[in-house]
Motif scaffolding. Structure first.
Motif, PDB file in Angstrom:
ATOM      1  N   CYS A  57       2.021   4.343  -7.460  1.00  0.00           N
ATOM      2  CA  CYS A  57       1.248   3.132  -7.746  1.00  0.00           C
ATOM      3  C   CYS A  57       0.465   3.367  -9.035  1.00  0.00           C
ATOM      4  O   CYS A  57      -0.283   4.348  -9.137  1.00  0.00           O
ATOM      5  N   HIS A  59      -2.066   1.938 -10.204  1.00  0.00           N
ATOM      6  CA  HIS A  59      -3.517   1.682 -10.139  1.00  0.00           C
ATOM      7  C   HIS A  59      -4.310   2.988 -10.194  1.00  0.00           C
ATOM      8  O   HIS A  59      -5.172   3.163 -11.044  1.00  0.00           O
ATOM      9  N   LYS A  60      -3.975   3.919  -9.280  1.00  0.00           N
ATOM     10  CA  LYS A  60      -4.678   5.217  -9.254  1.00  0.00           C
ATOM     11  C   LYS A  60      -3.699   6.380  -9.288  1.00  0.00           C
ATOM     12  O   LYS A  60      -4.036   7.498  -8.893  1.00  0.00           O
ATOM     13  N   GLN A  62      -1.096   7.159  -7.512  1.00  0.00           N
ATOM     14  CA  GLN A  62      -0.840   7.768  -6.208  1.00  0.00           C
ATOM     15  C   GLN A  62       0.615   7.508  -5.794  1.00  0.00           C
ATOM     16  O   GLN A  62       1.145   6.410  -5.998  1.00  0.00           O
ATOM     17  N   CYS A  81       0.619  -2.115  -2.234  1.00  0.00           N
ATOM     18  CA  CYS A  81       0.205  -0.712  -2.136  1.00  0.00           C
ATOM     19  C   CYS A  81      -0.673  -0.527  -0.896  1.00  0.00           C
ATOM     20  O   CYS A  81      -1.567  -1.338  -0.642  1.00  0.00           O
ATOM     21  N   LEU A  83      -2.997   1.520  -0.399  1.00  0.00           N
ATOM     22  CA  LEU A  83      -4.364   1.984  -0.651  1.00  0.00           C
ATOM     23  C   LEU A  83      -5.328   0.849  -1.001  1.00  0.00           C
ATOM     24  O   LEU A  83      -6.334   0.662  -0.342  1.00  0.00           O
ATOM     25  N   HIS A  84      -5.021   0.101  -2.058  1.00  0.00           N
ATOM     26  CA  HIS A  84      -5.958  -0.956  -2.476  1.00  0.00           C
ATOM     27  C   HIS A  84      -5.275  -2.309  -2.607  1.00  0.00           C
ATOM     28  O   HIS A  84      -5.798  -3.214  -3.238  1.00  0.00           O
ATOM     29  N   LYS A  85      -4.074  -2.397  -2.045  1.00  0.00           N
ATOM     30  CA  LYS A  85      -3.352  -3.674  -1.895  1.00  0.00           C
ATOM     31  C   LYS A  85      -2.923  -4.340  -3.192  1.00  0.00           C
ATOM     32  O   LYS A  85      -2.662  -5.546  -3.209  1.00  0.00           O
ATOM     33  N   ARG A  86      -2.817  -3.584  -4.299  1.00  0.00           N
ATOM     34  CA  ARG A  86      -2.212  -4.191  -5.481  1.00  0.00           C
ATOM     35  C   ARG A  86      -0.772  -4.506  -5.117  1.00  0.00           C
ATOM     36  O   ARG A  86      -0.105  -3.726  -4.433  1.00  0.00           O
TER      37      ARG A  86
HETATM   38  S1  FES Z   1      -3.611   3.186  -5.629  1.00  0.00           S
HETATM   39 FE1  FES Z   1      -2.324   1.467  -5.287  1.00  0.00          FE
HETATM   40  S2  FES Z   1      -3.673  -0.210  -5.374  1.00  0.00           S
HETATM   41 FE2  FES Z   1      -4.930   1.502  -5.735  1.00  0.00          FE
END
Ligand code: FES
Length: 120
Positions: A57, A59-60, A62, A81, A83-86
């Motif tokens: 992902c 975003h971070k 991961q 995702c 983790l943070h739903k992106r």
């Molecule tokens: S790590 Fe995927 S939305 Fe934050």
């Protein structure tokens, strides 16, 4: 009956023979590795469609997308995702939250009971 299913119109230079169909969960994702790259493979059981994307992902950074929730947005297959739903399109890789980063997607085909991923 053997079915050959092509779920993407993208062309591939090489089809990586990932695993038998039975190795993948229905309505979910799994991670495979190709030359050290983690690729998330998704099977939409209801439509018998397959998609693949990078597992990371953006975003971070991961390695989690194979554990994401799959679904659709107005007919567009997507993964969220865990983790943070992106959320990302599984046909274009576009970030459906309107953010700049996107993901790489790969063509997938099923042939003679095996899942193949189109790679460079
Ligand atoms: S790590 Fe995927 S939305 Fe934050």
């Amino acid at each position: 009956m053997q079915r050959n299913i092509m779920t993407s119109t993208q062309k591939a230079n090489y089809w990586y023979k990932a695993a038998p169909v039975e190795a993948f969960s229905e309505n979910g994702g799994a991670c495979v590795q190709y030359k050290g790259i983690q690729i998330a493979v998704f099977h939409f059981k209801a439509t018998d469609e397959w998609y693949a994307s990078q597992n990371m992902c953006p975003h971070k950074m991961q390695m989690v997308l194979s554990r994401g929730l799959i679904g659709d947005a107005c007919g567009e297959p997507k993964v969220a995702c865990p983790l943070h739903k992106r959320t990302f399109s599984l046909t274009t890789g576009q970030n459906l939250n309107g953010e700049e980063y996107s993901i790489q997607v790969y063509p997938v085909k099923v042939e003679d009971g095996y899942v193949y991923i189109g790679v460079e």
